[in-house]
Motif scaffolding. Sequence first.
Motif, PDB file in Angstrom:
ATOM      1  N   THR A 236       0.866  -1.175   0.000  1.00 27.74           N
ATOM      2  CA  THR A 236       0.000   0.000   0.000  1.00 27.74           C
ATOM      3  C   THR A 236       0.901   1.223   0.000  1.00 27.74           C
ATOM      4  OG1 THR A 236      -1.741  -1.110   1.267  1.00 27.74           O
ATOM      5  CG2 THR A 236      -1.744   1.298   1.281  1.00 27.74           C
ATOM      6  N   THR A 237       0.759   2.068  -1.016  1.00 31.56           N
ATOM      7  CA  THR A 237       1.663   3.209  -1.088  1.00 31.56           C
ATOM      8  C   THR A 237       1.022   4.327  -1.900  1.00 31.56           C
ATOM      9  OG1 THR A 237       3.987   3.798  -1.454  1.00 31.56           O
ATOM     10  CG2 THR A 237       2.910   2.485  -3.177  1.00 31.56           C
ATOM     11  N   GLN A 238       1.708   5.428  -2.040  1.00 30.34           N
ATOM     12  CA  GLN A 238       1.266   6.533  -2.891  1.00 30.34           C
ATOM     13  C   GLN A 238       2.472   7.369  -3.259  1.00 30.34           C
ATOM     14  OE1 GLN A 238      -0.713  10.031  -0.596  1.00 30.34           O
ATOM     15  NE2 GLN A 238      -1.259   8.222   0.606  1.00 30.34           N
ATOM     16  N   ILE A 239       2.386   8.052  -4.385  1.00 31.13           N
ATOM     17  CA  ILE A 239       3.438   8.980  -4.779  1.00 31.13           C
ATOM     18  C   ILE A 239       2.906  10.396  -4.704  1.00 31.13           C
ATOM     19  CG2 ILE A 239       4.705   7.346  -6.212  1.00 31.13           C
ATOM     20  CD1 ILE A 239       3.353   8.576  -8.682  1.00 31.13           C
ATOM     21  N   ASN A 240       3.793  11.320  -4.337  1.00 27.37           N
ATOM     22  CA  ASN A 240       3.482  12.743  -4.354  1.00 27.37           C
ATOM     23  C   ASN A 240       4.177  13.380  -5.543  1.00 27.37           C
ATOM     24  OD1 ASN A 240       2.111  12.389  -1.997  1.00 27.37           O
ATOM     25  ND2 ASN A 240       3.492  13.585  -0.705  1.00 27.37           N
ATOM     26  N   LEU A 241       3.521  14.332  -6.185  1.00 23.48           N
ATOM     27  CA  LEU A 241       4.129  15.042  -7.295  1.00 23.48           C
ATOM     28  C   LEU A 241       4.992  16.185  -6.765  1.00 23.48           C
ATOM     29  CD1 LEU A 241       1.205  15.035  -9.884  1.00 23.48           C
ATOM     30  CD2 LEU A 241       2.994  13.328  -9.464  1.00 23.48           C
ATOM     31  N   SER A 242       6.162  16.336  -7.358  1.00 25.59           N
ATOM     32  CA  SER A 242       7.205  17.153  -6.741  1.00 25.59           C
ATOM     33  C   SER A 242       6.940  18.653  -6.779  1.00 25.59           C
ATOM     34  CB  SER A 242       8.542  16.866  -7.424  1.00 25.59           C
ATOM     35  OG  SER A 242       8.484  17.182  -8.809  1.00 25.59           O
ATOM     36  N   ASP A 243       6.081  19.125  -7.680  1.00 27.47           N
ATOM     37  CA  ASP A 243       5.936  20.573  -7.846  1.00 27.47           C
ATOM     38  C   ASP A 243       4.781  21.168  -7.062  1.00 27.47           C
ATOM     39  OD1 ASP A 243       3.934  19.415  -9.307  1.00 27.47           O
ATOM     40  OD2 ASP A 243       4.259  20.584 -11.134  1.00 27.47           O
ATOM     41  N   ASP A 244       4.255  20.442  -6.103  1.00 32.86           N
ATOM     42  CA  ASP A 244       3.139  20.944  -5.303  1.00 32.86           C
ATOM     43  C   ASP A 244       3.672  21.696  -4.077  1.00 32.86           C
ATOM     44  OD1 ASP A 244       0.896  20.793  -3.196  1.00 32.86           O
ATOM     45  OD2 ASP A 244      -0.113  19.982  -4.967  1.00 32.86           O
ATOM     46  N   ASP A 245       3.012  22.771  -3.695  1.00 37.07           N
ATOM     47  CA  ASP A 245       3.447  23.564  -2.537  1.00 37.07           C
ATOM     48  C   ASP A 245       3.442  22.747  -1.247  1.00 37.07           C
ATOM     49  OD1 ASP A 245       3.758  25.768  -4.152  1.00 37.07           O
ATOM     50  OD2 ASP A 245       1.830  26.675  -3.619  1.00 37.07           O
ATOM     51  N   TYR A 246       2.615  21.704  -1.194  1.00 37.98           N
ATOM     52  CA  TYR A 246       2.485  20.931   0.044  1.00 37.98           C
ATOM     53  C   TYR A 246       3.154  19.554  -0.028  1.00 37.98           C
ATOM     54  CZ  TYR A 246      -0.883  24.495   1.415  1.00 37.98           C
ATOM     55  OH  TYR A 246      -1.478  25.693   1.742  1.00 37.98           O
ATOM     56  N   THR A 247       3.998  19.344  -1.050  1.00 45.65           N
ATOM     57  CA  THR A 247       4.621  18.032  -1.199  1.00 45.65           C
ATOM     58  C   THR A 247       5.316  17.590   0.074  1.00 45.65           C
ATOM     59  OG1 THR A 247       4.899  18.285  -3.586  1.00 45.65           O
ATOM     60  CG2 THR A 247       6.354  16.717  -2.486  1.00 45.65           C
ATOM     61  N   TYR A 248       6.030  18.491   0.720  1.00 45.60           N
ATOM     62  CA  TYR A 248       6.756  18.145   1.943  1.00 45.60           C
ATOM     63  C   TYR A 248       6.095  18.745   3.181  1.00 45.60           C
ATOM     64  CZ  TYR A 248      10.305  16.424  -1.240  1.00 45.60           C
ATOM     65  OH  TYR A 248      10.973  15.720  -2.218  1.00 45.60           O
ATOM     66  N   ASP A 249       4.828  19.068   3.055  1.00 49.05           N
ATOM     67  CA  ASP A 249       4.078  19.631   4.185  1.00 49.05           C
ATOM     68  C   ASP A 249       2.655  19.084   4.170  1.00 49.05           C
ATOM     69  OD1 ASP A 249       3.494  21.181   6.410  1.00 49.05           O
ATOM     70  OD2 ASP A 249       3.089  22.997   5.247  1.00 49.05           O
ATOM     71  N   ASP A 250       2.543  17.772   4.085  1.00 53.72           N
ATOM     72  CA  ASP A 250       1.278  17.072   3.954  1.00 53.72           C
ATOM     73  C   ASP A 250       0.631  16.919   5.333  1.00 53.72           C
ATOM     74  OD1 ASP A 250      -0.785  15.305   3.481  1.00 53.72           O
ATOM     75  OD2 ASP A 250       0.464  13.715   2.647  1.00 53.72           O
ATOM     76  N   PHE A 251      -0.588  17.405   5.477  1.00 54.72           N
ATOM     77  CA  PHE A 251      -1.233  17.325   6.791  1.00 54.72           C
ATOM     78  C   PHE A 251      -1.427  15.881   7.247  1.00 54.72           C
ATOM     79  CE2 PHE A 251      -5.354  15.924   5.316  1.00 54.72           C
ATOM     80  CZ  PHE A 251      -6.034  15.514   6.459  1.00 54.72           C
ATOM     81  N   ALA A 252      -1.430  14.930   6.294  1.00 53.10           N
ATOM     82  CA  ALA A 252      -1.640  13.516   6.610  1.00 53.10           C
ATOM     83  C   ALA A 252      -0.335  12.756   6.830  1.00 53.10           C
ATOM     84  CB  ALA A 252      -2.439  12.844   5.503  1.00 53.10           C
ATOM     85  N   PHE A 253       0.801  13.446   6.748  1.00 52.13           N
ATOM     86  CA  PHE A 253       2.116  12.857   7.014  1.00 52.13           C
ATOM     87  C   PHE A 253       2.440  11.675   6.094  1.00 52.13           C
ATOM     88  CE2 PHE A 253       0.360  14.488  11.051  1.00 52.13           C
ATOM     89  CZ  PHE A 253       1.273  15.505  11.303  1.00 52.13           C
TER      90      PHE A 253
END
Length: 313
Positions: A236-253
Amino acid sequence: MSVRTMHTDDVRELLHKVAGFDQAEGQERVKQILHRVMHDLFQIVEDFDVTPEELWRAVYYVGELGQSGEAALVAPGLGIDRYLDIRMDAEDEQAGRDGGTPRTIEGPLYVAGAPLKDGYDRMDDGTDTQAETMILSGQVTDENGQPLPGAVVDIWHADSKGAYSYFDPSQSDYNLRRRIRTDSDGRYKVRSIIPSGYGCPPDGPTQKLLSLVGRHGQRPAHIHFFISRPGYKHLTTQINLSDDDYTYDDFAFATRGELVRDAVRIDDPETIRANGLEVPYKEVRFDVQLVATEDESLQTRHERPRAQEETNS
């Protein structure tokens, strides 16, 4: 006020009865856990001098969570999902079955039973005309890099407004949800759209709690995956897209550095035509390594309430 009552016989007897220890019926594990939960709650009331007004606000907040359906949303916001991942990572390491592509949280928006296709399919229904086209592809291998044909890559993500089909009734059934069975080289590929991140409902109980501790409720653009194959640990996994303002500040950790991917713009006319397109698109690649295991209980996703039961495979 600094009243101390937790050590008294009255409180000990109350907790004993609350947990059902004085009853022959019931489940012992539930009794033990409930006793610990209520003990710790009472201890918090004592340690922080929680007032009756504060405690009843908390009780009604729980009711508000239930009415809004946001209990599964506040859980990742409080780090519960991430904590479970930390525990499972530690268990895997201790058992010698760590490695492969990292796990991260499932989230509350999976819907079982998405169409199953071999090798390739289009995920979007074409109605999100404001979205950028995305070609998502990758290869599923074992830890030695050997291709794994017949693995099922279950993919789901939001639309360009941050909404998910099934939960957003304006979208068609299984829009932006597909299962792809990998080909003889372990490869999968889908045509879809670049998803948007989303925020917790601004007037909902999740954001209400986050605001009280000075936190936002935003998630970056991301794509969810279940990857499974007999003989291998379910991922179970997911990828984050690198150009988002919240990529490294995800409220869901949910962000893990190894799972951040670029969405690369493709302008080359020949490549565009080769993918059956007429305009530039963005390319996202996500290769996956699965870890072998003989434990069948680890080869399927864990049980939890989900939107609907899977009826085909």
